[in-house]
Design an enzyme around this catalytic site. Sequence first.
Site, PDB file in Angstrom:
ATOM      1  N   GLY A 275       0.845  -1.183   0.000  1.00 26.09           N
ATOM      2  CA  GLY A 275       0.000   0.000   0.000  1.00 26.09           C
ATOM      3  C   GLY A 275       0.882   1.234   0.000  1.00 26.09           C
TER       4      GLY A 275
ATOM      5  CG  HIS B  57      -0.953   1.964   7.145  1.00 25.48           C
ATOM      6  ND1 HIS B  57      -0.085   1.501   8.122  1.00 25.48           N
ATOM      7  CD2 HIS B  57      -0.201   2.725   6.314  1.00 25.48           C
ATOM      8  CE1 HIS B  57       1.129   1.981   7.882  1.00 25.48           C
ATOM      9  NE2 HIS B  57       1.087   2.724   6.787  1.00 25.48           N
ATOM     10  CD  GLU B  58      -1.260   2.781   2.589  1.00 29.93           C
ATOM     11  OE1 GLU B  58      -0.722   3.906   2.542  1.00 29.93           O
ATOM     12  OE2 GLU B  58      -0.617   1.755   2.863  1.00 29.93           O
TER      13      GLU B  58
ATOM     14  CG  HIS C 214       0.248   7.367   5.117  1.00 33.95           C
ATOM     15  ND1 HIS C 214       1.347   7.868   5.770  1.00 33.95           N
ATOM     16  CD2 HIS C 214       0.475   6.029   4.996  1.00 33.95           C
ATOM     17  CE1 HIS C 214       2.203   6.880   6.040  1.00 33.95           C
ATOM     18  NE2 HIS C 214       1.687   5.753   5.587  1.00 33.95           N
TER      19      HIS C 214
ATOM     20  CD  GLN D 119       3.414   5.920   2.467  1.00 34.59           C
ATOM     21  OE1 GLN D 119       2.425   5.412   1.959  1.00 34.59           O
ATOM     22  NE2 GLN D 119       4.318   5.220   3.126  1.00 34.59           N
TER      23      GLN D 119
ATOM     24  CB  CYS E  17       4.919   2.653   7.623  1.00 33.98           C
ATOM     25  SG  CYS E  17       4.532   4.151   6.683  1.00 33.98           S
ATOM     26  CG  LEU E  18       6.477   1.002   1.681  1.00 31.50           C
ATOM     27  CD1 LEU E  18       5.994   1.197   0.247  1.00 31.50           C
ATOM     28  CD2 LEU E  18       7.555  -0.078   1.736  1.00 31.50           C
TER      29      LEU E  18
HETATM   30 ZN    ZN Z   1       2.504   3.886   5.812  1.00 28.27          ZN
END
Ligand code: ZN
Length: 150
Positions: A44, A134-135, A138, A49, A92-93
Amino acid sequence: MIRPLRLWPDPVLAQVCAPVAVDAGALSLAADMLDTMYAAKGRGLAAPQVGELHRIFVMDATWKTGTPTPEIFLNPEVLWLSPEVQPSTEGCLSIPGQEVTVPRSTAVILRWTTPEGAIAAQRLTGFRAICAQHEIDHLDGIVTLTRALK
Ligand code: ZN
């Protein structure tokens, strides 16, 4: 096109994103986000990001275990969260190497605009429900670290 990932505590990750016009620019960004997500071995990715404050996230819940199913969510809205909540340990990236446990609803009903410009709504469960929460966090300037501290 793979874009550079923004890493916490980059301030762009703490900002609230604005609704996006569904046009060629938004679709190009979403395609870049999928490229970036796959390159980073994620499932995701949200627009902040890659430094873009637009309400877009992408997800592919299955590519790591079988057939890719890329999904693009434009202007996603949470219509309902299940009252049933479970702890979810998430990477998380933008926070490499650190997993954080946060509470998540086990199911969510989302409404969003598709890349074709249609309005879609669906009840998500399992990994897709967790990932979507989660997304969308963000898009509201929230990361797992900030939610864990609440
Ligand atoms: Zn994340």
